[in-house]
Enzyme design. Structure first.
Site, PDB file in Angstrom:
ATOM      1  N   GLY A   1     -17.157   2.255  58.907  1.00  0.00           N
ATOM      2  CA  GLY A   1     -16.103   2.278  59.922  1.00  0.00           C
ATOM      3  C   GLY A   1     -16.631   2.748  61.257  1.00  0.00           C
TER       4      GLY A   1
ATOM      5  N   ALA B   1     -15.983  -2.990  59.867  1.00  0.00           N
ATOM      6  CA  ALA B   1     -14.908  -3.460  60.757  1.00  0.00           C
ATOM      7  C   ALA B   1     -14.884  -2.587  61.991  1.00  0.00           C
ATOM      8  CB  ALA B   1     -13.557  -3.385  60.054  1.00  0.00           C
TER       9      ALA B   1
ATOM     10  N   THR C   1     -18.298   2.957  64.700  1.00  0.00           N
ATOM     11  CA  THR C   1     -18.436   1.885  65.687  1.00  0.00           C
ATOM     12  C   THR C   1     -19.641   2.165  66.599  1.00  0.00           C
ATOM     13  OG1 THR C   1     -16.876   3.071  67.101  1.00  0.00           O
ATOM     14  CG2 THR C   1     -15.976   1.332  65.722  1.00  0.00           C
TER      15      THR C   1
ATOM     16  N   LYS D   1      -9.735   9.713  74.698  1.00  0.00           N
ATOM     17  CA  LYS D   1     -10.525   8.536  74.290  1.00  0.00           C
ATOM     18  C   LYS D   1     -11.687   8.346  75.262  1.00  0.00           C
ATOM     19  CE  LYS D   1     -10.209   3.733  72.851  1.00  0.00           C
ATOM     20  NZ  LYS D   1     -11.010   3.952  71.641  1.00  0.00           N
TER      21      LYS D   1
ATOM     22  N   ASN E   1     -12.177  -2.215  63.457  1.00  0.00           N
ATOM     23  CA  ASN E   1     -10.870  -1.583  63.279  1.00  0.00           C
ATOM     24  C   ASN E   1     -10.386  -1.874  61.864  1.00  0.00           C
ATOM     25  OD1 ASN E   1      -8.089  -0.897  63.337  1.00  0.00           O
ATOM     26  ND2 ASN E   1      -8.148  -1.040  65.558  1.00  0.00           N
ATOM     27  N   PHE E   2     -10.318  -0.849  61.029  1.00  0.00           N
ATOM     28  CA  PHE E   2      -9.927  -1.033  59.624  1.00  0.00           C
ATOM     29  C   PHE E   2      -8.417  -0.975  59.425  1.00  0.00           C
ATOM     30  CE2 PHE E   2     -14.301  -0.288  57.966  1.00  0.00           C
ATOM     31  CZ  PHE E   2     -14.310  -1.349  57.073  1.00  0.00           C
TER      32      PHE E   2
ATOM     33  N   HIS F   1      -4.047   4.571  75.546  1.00  0.00           N
ATOM     34  CA  HIS F   1      -4.556   5.568  74.585  1.00  0.00           C
ATOM     35  C   HIS F   1      -4.430   6.962  75.186  1.00  0.00           C
ATOM     36  CE1 HIS F   1      -6.462   2.094  72.578  1.00  0.00           C
ATOM     37  NE2 HIS F   1      -6.482   2.867  71.500  1.00  0.00           N
TER      38      HIS F   1
HETATM   39  N1  LIG Z   1     -13.415   1.134  62.255  1.00  0.00           N
HETATM   40  C1  LIG Z   1     -12.305   1.864  62.384  1.00  0.00           C
HETATM   41  O1  LIG Z   1     -11.231   1.457  61.965  1.00  0.00           O
HETATM   42  C2  LIG Z   1     -12.380   3.218  63.004  1.00  0.00           C
HETATM   43  C3  LIG Z   1     -11.262   4.044  63.082  1.00  0.00           C
HETATM   44  C4  LIG Z   1     -11.409   5.326  63.586  1.00  0.00           C
HETATM   45  C5  LIG Z   1     -12.656   5.771  64.001  1.00  0.00           C
HETATM   46  N2  LIG Z   1     -13.714   4.932  63.951  1.00  0.00           N
HETATM   47  C6  LIG Z   1     -15.075   5.350  64.286  1.00  0.00           C
HETATM   48  O2  LIG Z   1     -15.544   6.189  63.233  1.00  0.00           O
HETATM   49  C7  LIG Z   1     -16.472   7.136  63.743  1.00  0.00           C
HETATM   50  C8  LIG Z   1     -16.035   8.548  63.367  1.00  0.00           C
HETATM   51  O3  LIG Z   1     -14.791   8.819  63.930  1.00  0.00           O
HETATM   52  P1  LIG Z   1     -14.089  10.255  63.771  1.00  0.00           P
HETATM   53  O4  LIG Z   1     -12.904  10.236  64.631  1.00  0.00           O
HETATM   54  O5  LIG Z   1     -13.952  10.602  62.337  1.00  0.00           O
HETATM   55  O6  LIG Z   1     -15.229  11.184  64.425  1.00  0.00           O
HETATM   56  P2  LIG Z   1     -15.531  12.735  64.162  1.00  0.00           P
HETATM   57  O7  LIG Z   1     -14.279  13.471  63.936  1.00  0.00           O
HETATM   58  O8  LIG Z   1     -16.428  13.158  65.281  1.00  0.00           O
HETATM   59  O9  LIG Z   1     -16.363  12.718  62.783  1.00  0.00           O
HETATM   60  C9  LIG Z   1     -17.695  12.314  62.652  1.00  0.00           C
HETATM   61  C10 LIG Z   1     -18.327  13.215  61.621  1.00  0.00           C
HETATM   62  O10 LIG Z   1     -19.583  12.680  61.220  1.00  0.00           O
HETATM   63  C11 LIG Z   1     -20.485  13.780  61.060  1.00  0.00           C
HETATM   64  N3  LIG Z   1     -21.858  13.284  61.120  1.00  0.00           N
HETATM   65  C12 LIG Z   1     -22.610  12.956  62.176  1.00  0.00           C
HETATM   66  N4  LIG Z   1     -23.806  12.504  61.784  1.00  0.00           N
HETATM   67  C13 LIG Z   1     -23.833  12.559  60.441  1.00  0.00           C
HETATM   68  C14 LIG Z   1     -24.795  12.223  59.445  1.00  0.00           C
HETATM   69  N5  LIG Z   1     -26.008  11.753  59.769  1.00  0.00           N
HETATM   70  N6  LIG Z   1     -24.469  12.416  58.151  1.00  0.00           N
HETATM   71  C15 LIG Z   1     -23.278  12.911  57.805  1.00  0.00           C
HETATM   72  N7  LIG Z   1     -22.316  13.239  58.702  1.00  0.00           N
HETATM   73  C16 LIG Z   1     -22.594  13.064  59.996  1.00  0.00           C
HETATM   74  C17 LIG Z   1     -20.123  14.715  62.182  1.00  0.00           C
HETATM   75  O11 LIG Z   1     -20.611  16.011  61.867  1.00  0.00           O
HETATM   76  P3  LIG Z   1     -20.750  17.171  62.950  1.00  0.00           P
HETATM   77  O12 LIG Z   1     -19.469  17.258  63.693  1.00  0.00           O
HETATM   78  O13 LIG Z   1     -21.017  18.368  62.110  1.00  0.00           O
HETATM   79  O14 LIG Z   1     -21.886  16.783  63.824  1.00  0.00           O
HETATM   80  C18 LIG Z   1     -18.601  14.631  62.150  1.00  0.00           C
HETATM   81  O15 LIG Z   1     -18.022  15.567  61.246  1.00  0.00           O
HETATM   82  C19 LIG Z   1     -16.543   6.856  65.241  1.00  0.00           C
HETATM   83  O16 LIG Z   1     -17.620   5.965  65.480  1.00  0.00           O
HETATM   84  C20 LIG Z   1     -15.228   6.156  65.554  1.00  0.00           C
HETATM   85  O17 LIG Z   1     -15.291   5.314  66.684  1.00  0.00           O
HETATM   86  C21 LIG Z   1     -13.595   3.670  63.461  1.00  0.00           C
END
Ligand SMILES: NC(=O)c1ccc[n+]([C@@H]2O[C@H](COP(=O)([O-])OP(=O)(O)OC[C@H]3O[C@@H](n4cnc5c(N)ncnc54)[C@H](OP(=O)(O)O)[C@@H]3O)[C@@H](O)[C@H]2O)c1
Length: 242
Positions: free
Chosen positions: A79, A104, A81, A143, A106-107, A139
């Site tokens: 997921g 995706a 991006t 963002k 956007n899932f 948004h």
């Molecule tokens: N495709 C979709 O539908 C969709 C929907 C929502 C979000 N997203 C994407 O998903 C990603 C995460 O979003 P989020 O809102 O969950 O972000 P978030 O709250 O910042 O979470 C990301 C997490 O990943 C951890 N991390 C970083 N590098 C890592 C690694 N090598 N191994 C294990 N964990 C690691 C971070 O840890 P630390 O904080 O400890 O560094 C953090 O806890 C973003 O790229 C966002 O754009 C996609």
């Protein structure tokens, strides 16, 4: 099915919650720094008895994560991006390790339904020259990117299906718009949940289609549906295949 959550941030927590509600076992939670996660690294131990890994981490770490997961012969849902310039590299990793992979931008189940509705509407509007076309997305103030990736996807669906429009304009327009241009605006303020709107405007009326996300639940549900879909499959897929 047993899943591993890679990245215990906002989405990782949401997936854990949704998995519990669906009766899917969260076998492992891996986060690089977070002490609340069971593991800090992707390795044989942290992926023991895992069927599918779901990665919501960062653009910088995701490709290395995919490499490690694939070498341990586990299937992957991504997921995260912002890594799409490495699509070919990832395809190579997936195919050489003979695992299943789905990603995706956007899932959200609702957003993906919205994409299909916009596509059908665009095909109709293509036949009726009287209607002009526009879009906008709104948004919350935190963002980081603009326009949203989802806005780009919607814009591309419109351009692909409406012949008289062939150029997306996401920037501000400080001149008269050209007939072949489609203006898609971005607004950032307060706590506005992700909102994407498409409009078709004639001198007689306006038709507007709008999707508003209420929370992150839709993303988590879609990612879990993808995990169930990719379980026991091999090959490289995106959400349209699902
Ligand atoms: N495709 C979709 O539908 C969709 C929907 C929502 C979000 N997203 C994407 O998903 C990603 C995460 O979003 P989020 O809102 O969950 O972000 P978030 O709250 O910042 O979470 C990301 C997490 O990943 C951890 N991390 C970083 N590098 C890592 C690694 N090598 N191994 C294990 N964990 C690691 C971070 O840890 P630390 O904080 O400890 O560094 C953090 O806890 C973003 O790229 C966002 O754009 C996609």
């Amino acid at each position: 099915m047993n899943i591993a959550i890679i990245g215990y941030g906002k989405m990782g927590h949401e997936i854990e919650k949704a998995a519990k509600a669906k009766g899917i076992t969260v076998q492992s939670v891996i986060n690089i720094n977070d002490k609340n996660a069971k593991y800090k690294e992707i390795n044989e131990e942290s992926l023991k008895d895992v069927d599918v890994c779901i990665d919501f981490t960062t653009p910088d770490s995701v490709v290395e994560n995919i490499r490690k997961i694939a070498s341990l012969k586990k299937n992957i849902v991504v997921g995260t991006t912002g890594w799409y310039d490495k699509l070919d590299e990832v395809k190579g990793i997936v195919n050489s390790n003979n695992v299943g992979f789905i990603y995706a931008t956007n899932f959200s189940v609702g957003v993906n339904i919205f994409f299909k509705i916009v596509e059908a509407a665009a095909k109709l509007i293509n036949k009726v020259d009287e209607y002009d076309v526009f879009g906008y997305e709104m948004h919350h103030k935190n963002k980081v990117d603009s326009p949203s990736g989802t806005a780009k996807s919607i814009g591309n669906i419109l351009i692909k299906n409406i012949q008289r429009k062939n150029k997306l304009v996401f920037d501000k327009l400080d001149r008269k718009i050209e007939p072949n241009e489609l203006h898609f605006a971005s607004v950032r303020s307060g706590s506005i949940p992700g909102t994407h709107s498409v409009g078709f405007d004639s001198s007689a009326d306006t038709i507007e289609l709008k999707h508003t996300a209420r929370n992150r639940e839709g993303f988590a549900l879609g990612a879990l549906m993808a995990a169930q879909w990719i379980n026991n499959k091999k090959g490289f897929y995106d959400i349209n295949d699902m």
